[in-house]
Design an enzyme around this catalytic site. Structure first.
Site, PDB file in Angstrom:
ATOM      1  N   LYS A  11       0.848  -1.208   0.000  1.00 26.14           N
ATOM      2  CA  LYS A  11       0.000   0.000   0.000  1.00 26.14           C
ATOM      3  C   LYS A  11       0.874   1.245   0.000  1.00 26.14           C
ATOM      4  CE  LYS A  11       0.807   1.588   4.342  1.00 26.14           C
ATOM      5  NZ  LYS A  11       1.746   2.611   4.549  1.00 26.14           N
ATOM      6  N   VAL A 100      11.658  -3.764   1.686  1.00 27.13           N
ATOM      7  CA  VAL A 100      11.524  -4.010   3.131  1.00 27.13           C
ATOM      8  C   VAL A 100      11.710  -2.704   3.912  1.00 27.13           C
ATOM      9  CG1 VAL A 100      12.583  -5.296   5.042  1.00 27.13           C
ATOM     10  CG2 VAL A 100      12.409  -6.334   2.780  1.00 27.13           C
ATOM     11  N   GLY A 103       7.701   1.621   4.459  1.00 26.12           N
ATOM     12  CA  GLY A 103       6.459   2.398   4.597  1.00 26.12           C
ATOM     13  C   GLY A 103       5.415   1.935   3.605  1.00 26.12           C
ATOM     14  N   GLY A 106       4.735  -3.871   3.765  1.00 28.32           N
ATOM     15  CA  GLY A 106       5.212  -5.182   3.291  1.00 28.32           C
ATOM     16  C   GLY A 106       5.011  -6.287   4.326  1.00 28.32           C
ATOM     17  N   GLY A 107       5.407  -6.044   5.558  1.00 28.41           N
ATOM     18  CA  GLY A 107       5.220  -7.032   6.630  1.00 28.41           C
ATOM     19  C   GLY A 107       3.752  -7.224   6.943  1.00 28.41           C
ATOM     20  N   THR A 109       1.128  -6.848   5.034  1.00 26.51           N
ATOM     21  CA  THR A 109       0.395  -7.571   3.997  1.00 26.51           C
ATOM     22  C   THR A 109       0.761  -9.066   4.030  1.00 26.51           C
ATOM     23  OG1 THR A 109      -0.369  -7.441   1.705  1.00 26.51           O
ATOM     24  CG2 THR A 109       1.970  -7.123   2.034  1.00 26.51           C
ATOM     25  N   ASP A 141      -1.669  -1.481  10.182  1.00 26.18           N
ATOM     26  CA  ASP A 141      -1.941  -1.509   8.736  1.00 26.18           C
ATOM     27  C   ASP A 141      -2.497  -2.852   8.261  1.00 26.18           C
ATOM     28  OD1 ASP A 141      -1.088   1.062   8.240  1.00 26.18           O
ATOM     29  OD2 ASP A 141       0.968   0.471   7.754  1.00 26.18           O
TER      30      ASP A 141
HETATM   31  O1  C5P Z   1       0.866  -0.892  14.468  1.00 21.18           O
HETATM   32  P1  C5P Z   1       2.278  -1.006  14.029  1.00 21.18           P
HETATM   33  O2  C5P Z   1       3.026  -2.068  14.762  1.00 21.18           O
HETATM   34  O3  C5P Z   1       2.445  -1.113  12.568  1.00 21.18           O
HETATM   35  O4  C5P Z   1       2.961   0.370  14.423  1.00 21.18           O
HETATM   36  C1  C5P Z   1       4.338   0.528  14.471  1.00 21.18           C
HETATM   37  C2  C5P Z   1       4.677   1.701  15.393  1.00 21.18           C
HETATM   38  O5  C5P Z   1       4.243   2.926  14.798  1.00 21.18           O
HETATM   39  C3  C5P Z   1       3.990   1.642  16.736  1.00 21.18           C
HETATM   40  O6  C5P Z   1       4.741   0.907  17.655  1.00 21.18           O
HETATM   41  C4  C5P Z   1       3.927   3.110  17.112  1.00 21.18           C
HETATM   42  O7  C5P Z   1       5.153   3.539  17.630  1.00 21.18           O
HETATM   43  C5  C5P Z   1       3.727   3.807  15.772  1.00 21.18           C
HETATM   44  N1  C5P Z   1       2.314   4.077  15.495  1.00 21.18           N
HETATM   45  C6  C5P Z   1       1.656   5.075  16.198  1.00 21.18           C
HETATM   46  N2  C5P Z   1       0.326   5.294  15.944  1.00 21.18           N
HETATM   47  C7  C5P Z   1      -0.339   4.584  15.017  1.00 21.18           C
HETATM   48  C8  C5P Z   1       0.312   3.568  14.285  1.00 21.18           C
HETATM   49  C9  C5P Z   1       1.645   3.340  14.551  1.00 21.18           C
HETATM   50  O8  C5P Z   1       2.236   5.753  17.043  1.00 21.18           O
HETATM   51  N3  C5P Z   1      -1.620   4.860  14.813  1.00 21.18           N
END
Ligand code: C5P
Length: 318
Positions: A11, A100, A103, A106-107, A109, A141
């Site tokens: 994405k 990888v 942003g 990738g992980g 999905t 995501d």
């Molecule tokens: O949810 P995910 O593990 O992909 O998020 C990675 C990091 O990005 C989280 O640990 C957090 O530090 C930050 N994040 C955030 N607020 C969000 C999504 C991600 O602060 N809504």
């Protein structure tokens, strides 16, 4: 059925606004997420033993418990122990094409593909909503990756409102292989610099998130007005990532100055940058011009397009 292969798409973020803090330590976001045709293939295989195995030949992808695909299997084993008892362990084979730590989800999905693949292999009959709820426990995501297409994402990023999908809009995507941006650090840096202006009131947060639904870029998406979409793109995380990574800033500025580019933006927490182009020929020409200007093997460049769906099953082997 012993094995299933899924196409797991990446994405991009057409829009990413950070609204405020959440009590769970995450941020309240208002985003517009868009699936692209660039995809990994994820094969999910039944194993006769009760092990979990991850295989991926990409040097930057771990094959141990730290891989989100591994965590996705663990989650299914925990939630559906009967399925595990009946079918045994699984082997996940990831054919990595999505850059990888870019942003591009990738992980996430891959994790979504694992959840969907196990659902199918174990005949669990889960709905997309149930899969999205499971996915949300793995990463913000992940829920979007199942249905994909074009969607507004609010809350942590897991609350989705689908929009009419955009497809056959061509983009050029650029990512330095060796450059990785830590998403937690990007958000933490943002908080330390801009936290004082975060929206604090619950009602104001709801209003700000709602404003995106009726905002300019959503109108442009509803009208499929590519030029307007490209000119209304936005990403708050550029404010902290671009000054830290001169190579990313250079790509962003180069794209902005090229003929045929309608708009350019960093995706998610970066460091990938994409440019929306008028058509496929322009996208190929833009890619060539960037390649000529930056003849660095470390720079990966792709021409790809927006696509109206997320994960799809590729083939079934009985
Ligand atoms: O949810 P995910 O593990 O992909 O998020 C990675 C990091 O990005 C989280 O640990 C957090 O530090 C930050 N994040 C955030 N607020 C969000 C999504 C991600 O602060 N809504």
């Amino acid at each position: 059925m012993d094995s299933i292969t899924l196409i797991a798409r990446a994405k991009i973020n057409l829009y990413l606004e950070i609204l405020g803090d959440r009590s769970d330590g995450y941020h309240e976001l208002a985003m517009i997420l868009q699936s692209i045709d660039l995809a990994d293939e994820v094969e999910v295989r039944n194993l006769s033993t009760d092990r979990i195995l991850i295989r991926c030949s990409h040097p930057q992808v771990p094959t141990d418990e730290s891989n989100i695909a591994y965590k996705a299997v663990e989650l299914m084993v925990k939630e559906f122990n009967r399925g595990f008892a009946l079918h045994g362990g699984v082997e996940i084979i990831i054919n990595k094409r999505i850059p990888v730590a870019a942003g591009l989800a990738g992980g996430s999905t891959n994790a979504a593909a694992v959840l969907m693949g196990i659902d199918l292999l174990w005949n669990l009959g889960l709905t997309i909503q149930e899969l999205e709820e499971l996915g949300a426990t793995l990463g913000s995501d992940v829920p979007f990756c199942f249905a994909g297409g074009t969607a507004i994402a609010t809350g942590r990023g897991e609350q989705l409102s689908p929009l009419p999908s955009l497809d056959t809009i061509y983009i050029v995507l650029a990512k330095y292989r060796s450059l990785e941006v830590s998403t937690p650090i990007a958000y933490k840096t943002y908080r330390s610099r801009f936290g004082s202006s975060y929206v604090k009131e619950k009602n104001s947060l709801v209003e700000r998130a709602a404003a995106v639904h009726s905002g300019e870029i959503v109108k442009a998406i509803l009208h499929k007005d590519v030029k307007a979409i490209a000119s209304k793109m936005y990403n708050d995380l550029e404010k902290v990532v671009l000054p830290e990574y001169p190579q990313v800033l250079q790509l962003r500025e180069m794209f902005a100055g090229l003929d045929g580019v309608l708009g350019t933006m960093m995706s998610g927490s970066g460091p990938s940058v994409f440019a929306i182009c008028e058509n496929k020929e322009q996208a190929e020409a833009v890619k060539l011009r960037v390649r000529t200007a930056i003849p660095d093997d470390d720079l990966e460049l792709f021409v790809t397009q927006m696509i109206g769906h997320g994960i799809q099953v590729k083939k079934n082997l009985v």
